[in-house]
Design a protein around this motif. Structure first.
Motif, PDB file in Angstrom:
ATOM      1  N   GLY A 188      -1.264   6.115  29.264  1.00 42.49           N
ATOM      2  CA  GLY A 188      -2.463   5.591  28.611  1.00 42.49           C
ATOM      3  C   GLY A 188      -2.481   4.075  28.572  1.00 42.49           C
ATOM      4  N   GLY A 233      -4.672   1.875  27.203  1.00 38.17           N
ATOM      5  CA  GLY A 233      -5.587   1.271  26.239  1.00 38.17           C
ATOM      6  C   GLY A 233      -4.867   0.181  25.453  1.00 38.17           C
ATOM      7  N   TYR A 234      -5.379  -0.114  24.257  1.00 40.75           N
ATOM      8  CA  TYR A 234      -4.801  -1.203  23.448  1.00 40.75           C
ATOM      9  C   TYR A 234      -3.315  -0.954  23.146  1.00 40.75           C
ATOM     10  CZ  TYR A 234      -9.726  -2.302  22.765  1.00 40.75           C
ATOM     11  OH  TYR A 234     -11.038  -2.597  22.974  1.00 40.75           O
ATOM     12  N   ALA A 235      -2.980   0.267  22.758  1.00 38.71           N
ATOM     13  CA  ALA A 235      -1.591   0.565  22.386  1.00 38.71           C
ATOM     14  C   ALA A 235      -0.687   0.605  23.619  1.00 38.71           C
ATOM     15  CB  ALA A 235      -1.531   1.902  21.640  1.00 38.71           C
ATOM     16  N   ASN A 241      -2.618   5.427  33.947  1.00 35.13           N
ATOM     17  CA  ASN A 241      -3.951   5.416  33.332  1.00 35.13           C
ATOM     18  C   ASN A 241      -4.975   5.884  34.362  1.00 35.13           C
ATOM     19  OD1 ASN A 241      -5.533   4.423  30.877  1.00 35.13           O
ATOM     20  ND2 ASN A 241      -6.631   3.432  32.541  1.00 35.13           N
ATOM     21  N   PRO A 242      -5.978   6.657  33.946  1.00 35.80           N
ATOM     22  CA  PRO A 242      -6.908   7.203  34.945  1.00 35.80           C
ATOM     23  C   PRO A 242      -7.850   6.185  35.592  1.00 35.80           C
ATOM     24  CG  PRO A 242      -7.324   8.143  32.766  1.00 35.80           C
ATOM     25  CD  PRO A 242      -6.198   7.189  32.608  1.00 35.80           C
ATOM     26  N   ARG A 243      -7.984   5.011  34.986  1.00 32.13           N
ATOM     27  CA  ARG A 243      -8.892   3.999  35.558  1.00 32.13           C
ATOM     28  C   ARG A 243      -8.101   2.778  35.991  1.00 32.13           C
ATOM     29  NH1 ARG A 243     -10.434   5.166  30.817  1.00 32.13           N
ATOM     30  NH2 ARG A 243     -11.983   6.815  30.556  1.00 32.13           N
ATOM     31  N   ARG A 258     -12.717  -0.510  24.483  1.00 28.10           N
ATOM     32  CA  ARG A 258     -13.490   0.551  23.789  1.00 28.10           C
ATOM     33  C   ARG A 258     -14.304  -0.008  22.629  1.00 28.10           C
ATOM     34  NH1 ARG A 258     -10.404   5.559  21.820  1.00 28.10           N
ATOM     35  NH2 ARG A 258     -12.476   6.358  21.427  1.00 28.10           N
ATOM     36  N   VAL A 273      -2.057  12.063  33.528  1.00 28.33           N
ATOM     37  CA  VAL A 273      -0.932  12.983  33.318  1.00 28.33           C
ATOM     38  C   VAL A 273      -1.494  14.321  32.851  1.00 28.33           C
ATOM     39  CG1 VAL A 273       1.115  13.429  31.894  1.00 28.33           C
ATOM     40  CG2 VAL A 273       0.693  11.128  32.799  1.00 28.33           C
ATOM     41  N   VAL A 319      -2.230   8.057  24.617  1.00 29.27           N
ATOM     42  CA  VAL A 319      -3.441   8.542  25.299  1.00 29.27           C
ATOM     43  C   VAL A 319      -4.731   8.313  24.501  1.00 29.27           C
ATOM     44  CG1 VAL A 319      -2.190  10.260  26.669  1.00 29.27           C
ATOM     45  CG2 VAL A 319      -3.107  10.905  24.425  1.00 29.27           C
ATOM     46  N   GLY A 320      -4.620   7.719  23.312  1.00 30.84           N
ATOM     47  CA  GLY A 320      -5.820   7.322  22.572  1.00 30.84           C
ATOM     48  C   GLY A 320      -6.604   8.483  22.006  1.00 30.84           C
ATOM     49  N   ASP A 322      -4.103   5.759  18.643  1.00 31.36           N
ATOM     50  CA  ASP A 322      -4.855   6.845  18.013  1.00 31.36           C
ATOM     51  C   ASP A 322      -4.179   8.203  18.165  1.00 31.36           C
ATOM     52  OD1 ASP A 322      -6.753   4.990  17.357  1.00 31.36           O
ATOM     53  OD2 ASP A 322      -8.346   5.796  18.638  1.00 31.36           O
ATOM     54  N   SER A 342      -7.715   3.251  14.974  1.00 21.80           N
ATOM     55  CA  SER A 342      -8.422   1.979  15.117  1.00 21.80           C
ATOM     56  C   SER A 342      -7.706   1.095  16.117  1.00 21.80           C
ATOM     57  CB  SER A 342      -8.478   1.257  13.767  1.00 21.80           C
ATOM     58  OG  SER A 342      -7.161   0.967  13.331  1.00 21.80           O
ATOM     59  N   CYS A 343      -8.469   0.194  16.660  1.00 20.57           N
ATOM     60  CA  CYS A 343      -7.909  -0.837  17.523  1.00 20.57           C
ATOM     61  C   CYS A 343      -6.976  -1.733  16.701  1.00 20.57           C
ATOM     62  CB  CYS A 343      -9.076  -1.633  18.084  1.00 20.57           C
ATOM     63  SG  CYS A 343      -8.608  -2.989  19.069  1.00 20.57           S
ATOM     64  N   GLN A 344      -7.364  -1.916  15.447  1.00 22.69           N
ATOM     65  CA  GLN A 344      -6.587  -2.733  14.517  1.00 22.69           C
ATOM     66  C   GLN A 344      -5.141  -2.226  14.409  1.00 22.69           C
ATOM     67  OE1 GLN A 344      -7.197  -4.053   9.854  1.00 22.69           O
ATOM     68  NE2 GLN A 344      -8.811  -3.024  10.898  1.00 22.69           N
ATOM     69  N   LYS A 367     -16.547 -11.132  14.046  1.00 23.32           N
ATOM     70  CA  LYS A 367     -16.421  -9.902  14.850  1.00 23.32           C
ATOM     71  C   LYS A 367     -16.151 -10.256  16.318  1.00 23.32           C
ATOM     72  CE  LYS A 367     -16.946  -5.609  16.182  1.00 23.32           C
ATOM     73  NZ  LYS A 367     -16.280  -4.426  15.722  1.00 23.32           N
TER      74      LYS A 367
HETATM   75  C1  LIG Z   1     -17.924   2.147  20.293  1.00 21.25           C
HETATM   76  C2  LIG Z   1     -16.588   1.969  19.624  1.00 21.25           C
HETATM   77  C3  LIG Z   1     -16.377   0.852  18.813  1.00 21.25           C
HETATM   78  C4  LIG Z   1     -15.162   0.668  18.176  1.00 21.25           C
HETATM   79  N1  LIG Z   1     -14.961  -0.429  17.403  1.00 21.25           N
HETATM   80  C5  LIG Z   1     -13.785  -0.618  16.787  1.00 21.25           C
HETATM   81  C6  LIG Z   1     -13.562  -1.781  15.992  1.00 21.25           C
HETATM   82  O1  LIG Z   1     -14.431  -2.609  15.840  1.00 21.25           O
HETATM   83  N2  LIG Z   1     -12.351  -1.923  15.398  1.00 21.25           N
HETATM   84  C7  LIG Z   1     -11.337  -0.999  15.541  1.00 21.25           C
HETATM   85  O2  LIG Z   1     -10.255  -1.184  14.974  1.00 21.25           O
HETATM   86  N3  LIG Z   1     -11.529   0.114  16.308  1.00 21.25           N
HETATM   87  C8  LIG Z   1     -12.717   0.323  16.926  1.00 21.25           C
HETATM   88  N4  LIG Z   1     -12.905   1.444  17.711  1.00 21.25           N
HETATM   89  C9  LIG Z   1     -11.796   2.406  17.850  1.00 21.25           C
HETATM   90  C10 LIG Z   1     -10.811   1.902  18.921  1.00 21.25           C
HETATM   91  O3  LIG Z   1     -11.494   1.713  20.128  1.00 21.25           O
HETATM   92  C11 LIG Z   1      -9.677   2.883  19.135  1.00 21.25           C
HETATM   93  O4  LIG Z   1      -9.103   3.190  17.894  1.00 21.25           O
HETATM   94  C12 LIG Z   1      -8.654   2.273  20.078  1.00 21.25           C
HETATM   95  O5  LIG Z   1      -9.207   2.166  21.365  1.00 21.25           O
HETATM   96  C13 LIG Z   1      -7.371   3.092  20.132  1.00 21.25           C
HETATM   97  O6  LIG Z   1      -6.505   2.489  21.048  1.00 21.25           O
HETATM   98  P1  LIG Z   1      -5.503   3.384  21.907  1.00 21.25           P
HETATM   99  O7  LIG Z   1      -4.736   2.481  22.780  1.00 21.25           O
HETATM  100  O8  LIG Z   1      -4.787   4.310  21.011  1.00 21.25           O
HETATM  101  O9  LIG Z   1      -6.436   4.323  22.783  1.00 21.25           O
HETATM  102  P2  LIG Z   1      -7.529   3.997  23.896  1.00 21.25           P
HETATM  103  O10 LIG Z   1      -8.041   2.611  23.775  1.00 21.25           O
HETATM  104  O11 LIG Z   1      -8.482   5.127  23.786  1.00 21.25           O
HETATM  105  O12 LIG Z   1      -6.718   4.104  25.248  1.00 21.25           O
HETATM  106  C14 LIG Z   1      -6.136   5.321  25.661  1.00 21.25           C
HETATM  107  C15 LIG Z   1      -6.027   5.313  27.162  1.00 21.25           C
HETATM  108  O13 LIG Z   1      -5.286   6.465  27.563  1.00 21.25           O
HETATM  109  C16 LIG Z   1      -5.928   7.029  28.693  1.00 21.25           C
HETATM  110  N5  LIG Z   1      -5.562   8.447  28.811  1.00 21.25           N
HETATM  111  C17 LIG Z   1      -6.035   9.475  28.074  1.00 21.25           C
HETATM  112  N6  LIG Z   1      -5.482  10.633  28.507  1.00 21.25           N
HETATM  113  C18 LIG Z   1      -4.648  10.310  29.524  1.00 21.25           C
HETATM  114  C19 LIG Z   1      -3.809  11.058  30.384  1.00 21.25           C
HETATM  115  N7  LIG Z   1      -3.704  12.398  30.284  1.00 21.25           N
HETATM  116  N8  LIG Z   1      -3.095  10.413  31.344  1.00 21.25           N
HETATM  117  C20 LIG Z   1      -3.183   9.053  31.455  1.00 21.25           C
HETATM  118  N9  LIG Z   1      -3.959   8.298  30.662  1.00 21.25           N
HETATM  119  C21 LIG Z   1      -4.684   8.921  29.717  1.00 21.25           C
HETATM  120  C22 LIG Z   1      -7.401   6.810  28.402  1.00 21.25           C
HETATM  121  O14 LIG Z   1      -8.189   6.959  29.565  1.00 21.25           O
HETATM  122  C23 LIG Z   1      -7.377   5.378  27.870  1.00 21.25           C
HETATM  123  O15 LIG Z   1      -7.438   4.441  28.909  1.00 21.25           O
HETATM  124  C24 LIG Z   1     -14.117   1.642  18.361  1.00 21.25           C
HETATM  125  C25 LIG Z   1     -14.336   2.755  19.193  1.00 21.25           C
HETATM  126  C26 LIG Z   1     -15.549   2.924  19.813  1.00 21.25           C
HETATM  127  C27 LIG Z   1     -15.751   4.123  20.700  1.00 21.25           C
END
Ligand SMILES: Cc1cc2nc3c(=O)[nH]c(=O)nc-3n(C[C@H](O)[C@H](O)[C@H](O)COP(=O)(O)OP(=O)(O)OC[C@H]3O[C@@H](n4cnc5c(N)ncnc54)[C@H](O)[C@@H]3O)c2cc1C
Length: 414
Positions: free
Chosen positions: A23, A25-27, A47-49, A55, A87, A114-115, A282, A294-296, A362
């Motif tokens: 994954g 993403g942010y984490a 990551n798939p992309r 996000r 994965v 994986v978010g 997440d 959260s992204c936070q 913001k």
């Molecule tokens: C419109 C919107 C606005 C938001 N605004 C805020 C905000 O202002 N403040 C805030 O704190 N949070 C906000 N959030 C929430 C925030 O985006 C998420 O909490 C944050 O992205 C979580 O980060 P992450 O790294 O856990 O997951 P993600 O950012 O979701 O990244 C996970 C990654 O894992 C990949 N993945 C998933 N499954 C697989 C797999 N099987 N194999 C390989 N890769 C995989 C996904 O494609 C993705 O790229 C918002 C969300 C949305 C949708």
């Protein structure tokens, strides 16, 4: 990428460690970058992309005010190998992951990041007629639909958490006719003072807010949303923002998850099943204690997950998570933003910031989030975050111990 990668485990090398991060993403990006502190650690991010998705800007993508993507070159350290694939299974026994494109990748340590994704749309008609905004493809799809509509066509946003509020405001500001269906209170997290402020701004943008009793969506059809008090809200496009779900990869792989499907971990973010697997973002459920998706939280969790892995490699005992929240920042279109201050343990306070300064804050936070990843790519180990020991107190109260499950398992020789 369809190769099988030999790991230190396979080759008998003891001077080298392979870490796979699932994954990007942010984490996951934060964790991958931080792991490059050691030259004897190879880091593979799957990551798939091929681009990083911001996000937290996906509602802007829908309204056409941002594309919500950043090149991985900008945020990922040169030492991280990016594999563009998904994965499909984790084999904890074999220490390998299976890729959708075929083949497996072996690991010594695995970071599960994986978010989250769109919530279950179990309300009748929602899966068929309502569109989520939780990932890039969904947001792009929705934007094409919205772009094809006349400005006067009614758009309904179901769900009034921060994502629903931001989406409704962003679309109203670009001239769309928007109704926000709250189900209960608008912004359940917000302090009542803050809620009044946000409600006022939405009204100024022309958003019709339906909140309180009788505003739960009970069915969605092609051209309407039906509420539990019998009202029908005309809707050419319905947007579903009622919470997040999580991918079921951990559950499908036989790992312990919470009811939502997040990987259950101890406070070091180590899986309760396997000391070689840590989780972040997440998709992590540390100690079954409250932690807002959260992204936070995702950046700090990613960094802490990396620290746990690095500690284990170095033979140190990993530290428990220490993470404090600051509040919730919500964009209300491009010109106004709202910052709800909160206590470190994530409860809204009476004080908030709004108006143009809120919008600037913001935007600053969104930009800073990407900059923090880029900085960690350049200077691994430099990222710091707001600490808060309250989680440990909470955990002590819940469990009567601060020693993590995985630590106990590790000490027991597992
Ligand atoms: C419109 C919107 C606005 C938001 N605004 C805020 C905000 O202002 N403040 C805030 O704190 N949070 C906000 N959030 C929430 C925030 O985006 C998420 O909490 C944050 O992205 C979580 O980060 P992450 O790294 O856990 O997951 P993600 O950012 O979701 O990244 C996970 C990654 O894992 C990949 N993945 C998933 N499954 C697989 C797999 N099987 N194999 C390989 N890769 C995989 C996904 O494609 C993705 O790229 C918002 C969300 C949305 C949708």
């Amino acid at each position: 990428m369809t190769e099988e990668t030999g790991t230190a485990k396979d080759t008998g090398r003891t001077d080298h460690t392979d870490v796979v991060v699932i994954g990007g993403g942010y984490a996951g990006v934060m964790a991958a970058n931080r792991l490059t502190q050691r030259a004897d650690v190879s880091v593979t991010l799957i990551n798939p992309r091929s681009t990083f998705v911001e996000r937290i800007r996906l509602h802007q993508l829908v309204a056409g005010t941002d594309d919500a993507v950043v090149a991985y070159d900008e945020v990922l350290g040169a030492g991280v190998r990016l594999v563009v694939d998904a994965v499909t299974r984790i084999d904890a026994g074999e220490r390998s992951v299976t890729l959708a494109g075929g083949g497996t990748v072996g690991y010594d340590y695995l970071v599960y990041a994986v978010g989250s994704d769109s919530a279950d749309r179990s309300v009748p008609g929602a899966a068929e007629f309502a569109h989520p905004v939780a990932d890039l493809e969904e947001a792009e799809w929705l934007r094409a639909i919205v772009d094809a509509l006349p400005a006067a066509a009614p758009v309904t946003v179901v769900g009034a958490g921060p994502t629903g509020i931001e989406t409704a405001a962003e679309l109203a500001e670009v001239g769309r006719t928007v109704t926000l269906v709250c189900g209960e209170a608008l912004g359940p997290y917000l302090h009542p003072r803050g809620r009044r402020e946000v409600t006022g701004r939405l009204a100024a943008l022309g958003v019709r807010v339906l909140h309180g009793a009788g505003t739960k969506a009970t069915a969605v059809t092609r051209d309407a949303v039906h509420l539990d008090d019998g009202r029908t809200v005309p809707s050419e496009v319905t947007i579903w923002t009622a919470g997040f779900g999580v991918p079921d990869l951990a559950r499908r792989s036989g790992l312990s998850t919470d009811a939502a499907g997040r990987l259950r971990t101890d406070e070091t973010l180590t899986s309760v099943d396997d000391v070689r697997i840590v989780a972040a973002g997440d998709a992590a459920a540390p100690s079954d204690l409250p932690l807002r998706m959260s992204c936070q939280a995702a950046g700090p969790l990613g960094a802490h997950a990396a620290d746990t892995v690095l500690d284990r490699i170095a033979g140190r005992r990993p530290a428990p998570l220490s993470l404090g929240f600051g509040g919730q920042c919500i964009s209300l279109g491009r010109r106004v933003g709202f910052f709800q201050y909160a206590s470190r343990d994530d409860h809204a306070k009476w004080v908030h910031l709004t108006g143009r300064p809120g919008a600037k804050l913001k935007e600053f936070i969104c930009t800073l989030t990407v900059k923090a990843l880029a900085r960690e790519a350049r200077k691994p180990g430099s990222y710091t975050w707001v600490k808060y020991a309250g989680r440990r107190r909470l955990q002590r109260a819940e469990r009567g111990t601060t020693l993590g499950t995985a630590e106990r398992a590790a000490q027991a020789g597992r």
